[in-house]
Design an enzyme around this catalytic site. Structure first.
Site, short mmCIF file in Angstrom:
data_model
loop_
_atom_site.label_atom_id
_atom_site.label_comp_id
_atom_site.label_asym_id
_atom_site.label_seq_id
_atom_site.Cartn_x
_atom_site.Cartn_y
_atom_site.Cartn_z
N ASP A 197 -6.69 -9.31 -36.72
CA ASP A 197 -7.00 -9.12 -38.14
C ASP A 197 -7.21 -10.49 -38.76
OD1 ASP A 197 -6.89 -8.74 -40.90
OD2 ASP A 197 -5.13 -7.44 -40.84
N ILE A 198 -8.39 -10.75 -39.26
CA ILE A 198 -8.70 -12.07 -39.79
C ILE A 198 -7.83 -12.43 -40.99
CG2 ILE A 198 -10.59 -11.42 -41.35
CD1 ILE A 198 -12.02 -13.99 -40.04
N GLY B 175 -15.18 -3.11 -45.22
CA GLY B 175 -14.97 -3.85 -43.98
C GLY B 175 -14.16 -5.13 -44.16
N VAL B 176 -14.61 -6.19 -43.50
CA VAL B 176 -13.94 -7.49 -43.55
C VAL B 176 -13.84 -7.98 -44.99
CG1 VAL B 176 -14.17 -9.93 -42.92
CG2 VAL B 176 -14.59 -8.16 -41.21
N ASP B 177 -14.91 -7.85 -45.75
CA ASP B 177 -14.94 -8.32 -47.13
C ASP B 177 -13.85 -7.65 -47.96
OD1 ASP B 177 -15.91 -9.68 -49.40
OD2 ASP B 177 -17.58 -8.29 -49.70
N SER C 48 -22.14 -9.55 -39.58
CA SER C 48 -23.29 -8.63 -39.47
C SER C 48 -23.18 -7.61 -38.36
CB SER C 48 -24.62 -9.39 -39.35
OG SER C 48 -24.94 -10.05 -40.55
N TYR D 260 -23.78 -3.97 -41.32
CA TYR D 260 -25.11 -4.56 -41.45
C TYR D 260 -26.00 -4.30 -40.23
CZ TYR D 260 -24.14 -6.88 -45.89
OH TYR D 260 -23.87 -7.15 -47.22
#
Length: 171
Positions: free
Chosen positions: A10-11, A32-34, A122, A126
Site C-alpha cells: 500500500d503506497i 484508486g491510488v489518488d 495508468s 486509465y
C-alpha cells in the site's frame, strides 16, 4: 547508483521521503491510488492541491507533468502528483507515460528526496496494460539520472502487478 525495487503493498504506508500520486488533472482526489492517498493524508492535502491549482496550474495539471505538496498525515514527507495518460481517451503515447516517472523523479530531486515510491501509474482505471506500464516505468527510472535519489520503490497493489513489475526489473 540508485536501488530500484518492486514491493507488493500500500503506497500510503511507505516510509520514503516522497510518494507519487497517480492523480487526475484536477488534483482534487478521485478513485484508486489518488483517493487512497487523499484519504490517508487528510484534509490538508486537498487544500494544498487547491493552492497548487490556484498558483501554478489553474487549468489542471497536464498529462506527464508532476508537482509536489506536503504529505500531511502520511509517513512520507512529500506527495508528488502526476497525471498519467488515459488509454480510454486515446492517450497511448509511451513518452507521456515515461514522462510521469521522469518528471516525478525531477521533482523528487528538487526536493532533495533520497527515496521515492511510485504506484503503477495508468495501469488501473486509465486502461494501460500492466506489462506496458512496467516496461515503460522500469526503463524510464533506469535511464533517469536521479541525482541524490538512493532508492526508487515501485509499490504494487496485488500479486499480479507485483509479479509483472518484478519481471520487468529482472529483464
Amino acid at each position: 547508483m540508485s536501488i530500484i525495487e518492486a514491493v507488493e503493498g500500500d503506497i500510503t504506508t511507505q516510509r520514503t521521503d516522497a510518494i507519487v500520486n497517480a492523480a487526475n488533472a484536477s488534483l482534487f482526489g478521485g478513485g484508486g491510488v489518488d483517493g487512497a492517498i487523499h484519504a490517508a493524508a487528510g484534509a490538508g492535502l486537498l487544500e494544498a492541491c487547491r493552492q497548487v491549482r490556484h498558483r501554478s496550474w489553474p487549468a489542471g495539471l497536464p498529462v506527464g507533468e508532476a508537482v509536489a505538496t506536503e504529505g500531511f498525515d502520511l509517513p512520507a514527507r512529500w506527495v508528488i502528483h502526476t497525471v498519467g495518460p488515459n488509454a480510454h481517451r486515446g492517450q497511448t503515447d509511451p513518452a507521456l507515460l515515461a514522462s510521469c516517472f521522469t518528471r516525478s523523479l525531477d521533482v523528487a530531486a528538487e526536493l532533495s528526496a533520497q527515496s521515492v515510491a511510485f504506484p503503477a501509474v495508468s495501469a488501473g482505471a486509465y486502461g494501460w496494460a500492466a506489462d506496458d506500464v512496467a516496461r515503460i516505468a522500469v526503463q524510464a527510472v533506469r535511464e533517469h539520472p536521479k541525482p541524490g535519489i538512493e532508492l526508487v520503490r515501485l509499490v504494487l497493489f496485488g500479486p499480479r502487478l507485483y509479479q509483472t513489475f518484478s519481471a520487468a526489473l529482472s529483464g
